[in-house]
Design a protein around this motif. Structure first.
Motif, PDB file in Angstrom:
ATOM      1  N   ASN A  34       0.817  -1.211   0.000  1.00  0.00           N
ATOM      2  CA  ASN A  34       0.000   0.000   0.000  1.00  0.00           C
ATOM      3  C   ASN A  34       0.851   1.262   0.000  1.00  0.00           C
ATOM      4  N   ASP A  35       2.017   1.200   0.632  1.00  0.00           N
ATOM      5  CA  ASP A  35       2.902   2.368   0.655  1.00  0.00           C
ATOM      6  C   ASP A  35       3.413   2.692  -0.748  1.00  0.00           C
ATOM      7  N   ALA A  36       3.739   1.650  -1.511  1.00  0.00           N
ATOM      8  CA  ALA A  36       4.211   1.860  -2.880  1.00  0.00           C
ATOM      9  C   ALA A  36       3.092   2.413  -3.750  1.00  0.00           C
ATOM     10  N   ILE A  37       1.881   1.885  -3.566  1.00  0.00           N
ATOM     11  CA  ILE A  37       0.724   2.367  -4.331  1.00  0.00           C
ATOM     12  C   ILE A  37       0.430   3.817  -3.965  1.00  0.00           C
ATOM     13  N   ALA A  38       0.479   4.133  -2.665  1.00  0.00           N
ATOM     14  CA  ALA A  38       0.225   5.512  -2.209  1.00  0.00           C
ATOM     15  C   ALA A  38       1.254   6.470  -2.804  1.00  0.00           C
ATOM     16  N   SER A  39       2.509   6.040  -2.846  1.00  0.00           N
ATOM     17  CA  SER A  39       3.569   6.886  -3.412  1.00  0.00           C
ATOM     18  C   SER A  39       3.332   7.137  -4.894  1.00  0.00           C
ATOM     19  N   ALA A  40       2.945   6.087  -5.616  1.00  0.00           N
ATOM     20  CA  ALA A  40       2.672   6.224  -7.054  1.00  0.00           C
ATOM     21  C   ALA A  40       1.462   7.116  -7.283  1.00  0.00           C
ATOM     22  N   PRO A  67      11.568   2.335  -3.040  1.00  0.00           N
ATOM     23  CA  PRO A  67      12.519   2.420  -4.160  1.00  0.00           C
ATOM     24  C   PRO A  67      11.874   2.992  -5.420  1.00  0.00           C
ATOM     25  N   LYS A  68      12.660   3.743  -6.167  1.00  0.00           N
ATOM     26  CA  LYS A  68      12.180   4.371  -7.399  1.00  0.00           C
ATOM     27  C   LYS A  68      11.592   3.344  -8.356  1.00  0.00           C
ATOM     28  N   LYS A  69      12.244   2.196  -8.468  1.00  0.00           N
ATOM     29  CA  LYS A  69      11.796   1.166  -9.410  1.00  0.00           C
ATOM     30  C   LYS A  69      10.394   0.670  -9.056  1.00  0.00           C
ATOM     31  N   GLU A  70      10.130   0.502  -7.758  1.00  0.00           N
ATOM     32  CA  GLU A  70       8.820   0.007  -7.329  1.00  0.00           C
ATOM     33  C   GLU A  70       7.731   1.054  -7.557  1.00  0.00           C
TER      34      GLU A  70
END
Length: 253
Positions: free
Chosen positions: A93-99, A124-127
């Motif tokens: 969820n953190d990666a989705i929130a960042s995106a 990470p930028k890639k994620e």
């Protein structure tokens, strides 16, 4: 009497409030004289709990880079759509929130670099990049193409450069694109290279590392873009720019 947070329209409507009964008689107080409270607190469902956690994270990230509420609201809506669609299972969820925050910035016309989002999210930028592409596909949405102009003012401001240097860098980047000198290079690296060229010709010189730290790109990336535009340096500067260093004396890389 009722206490609690305002109702968030993106949540399913769980009642998080606490109802406090008025104390009456001796039974209304405990042994220390404090009033006894009767509470009626419903349990938040797991879906709303996940949403609230993500909304808090988005708000915290936005605060760290001074983004307005409109960005937060759009990010929350995007996250809610992804969450409800269950199309990014397996992604944090953190990666989705960042995106979602990255996409919202682009859609609201105040783009931030992946590195800037990484810095406040620790993802990470890639994620973030993977989630970014998946979200655009899943929601069938899009973002405007970013240009060098989207970053120039902010980068120059963060480098404490005067208006004249910013104008020169903007002109250099624009001409470099018009002359097709930087095919395939990202607008961020082109903007950084243009700033480097403009500062080297002025009294406000900045190193590639200083510019890279602000732009979020590696020194070598700036060097590569700079090498592409250097041969046409005479054609890139605005006519009224006051040169402190002659163009022929500029660094070659």
């Amino acid at each position: 009497m009722k206490f609690g947070c305002f109702q968030n329209p993106l949540l399913s409507g769980s009642d998080l409030s606490t109802v406090i009964g008025r104390p009456t008689g001796s039974s209304g107080f405990d042994d220390s004289g404090q009033p006894r409270y009767q509470t009626n607190r419903r349990t938040m469902n797991s879906s709303d709990r996940a949403l609230l956690t993500a909304f808090r994270e988005i708000s915290n990230m936005a605060d760290r880079i001074n983004l307005p509420r409109t960005i937060v609201d759009r990010s929350n809506t995007l996250f809610k759509q992804v969450h409800d669609g269950k199309t990014l299972k397996g992604r944090s969820n953190d990666a989705i929130a960042s995106a979602c925050l990255y996409i919202a910035c682009r859609q609201e016309g105040v783009p931030r670099t992946f590195k800037e989002i990484c810095a406040v999210s620790k993802i990470p930028k890639k994620e973030i990049g993977r989630c970014f592409k998946l979200i655009l596909k899943a929601l069938e949405t899009s973002v405007d193409i970013i240009t060098t102009g989207d970053f120039m003012s902010r980068f120059c401001s963060n480098l404490s450069l005067p208006t004249a240097v910013q104008r020169a860098a903007t002109h250099i980047a624009k001409k470099a694109v018009e002359f097709d000198l930087v095919p395939g290079r990202s607008p961020i690296s082109v903007a950084a290279a243009a700033i480097y060229m403009a500062t080297q010709a002025s009294e406000e010189k900045r190193t590639q590392k200083e510019i890279g730290d602000v732009a979020g790109v590696a020194d070598v990336t700036i060097k590569q873009s700079y090498k592409l535009i250097y041969p046409r340096a005479h054609d890139l500067f605005p006519e009224n720019f006051k040169l402190a260093t002659l163009i022929d004396k500029l660094p070659q890389q």
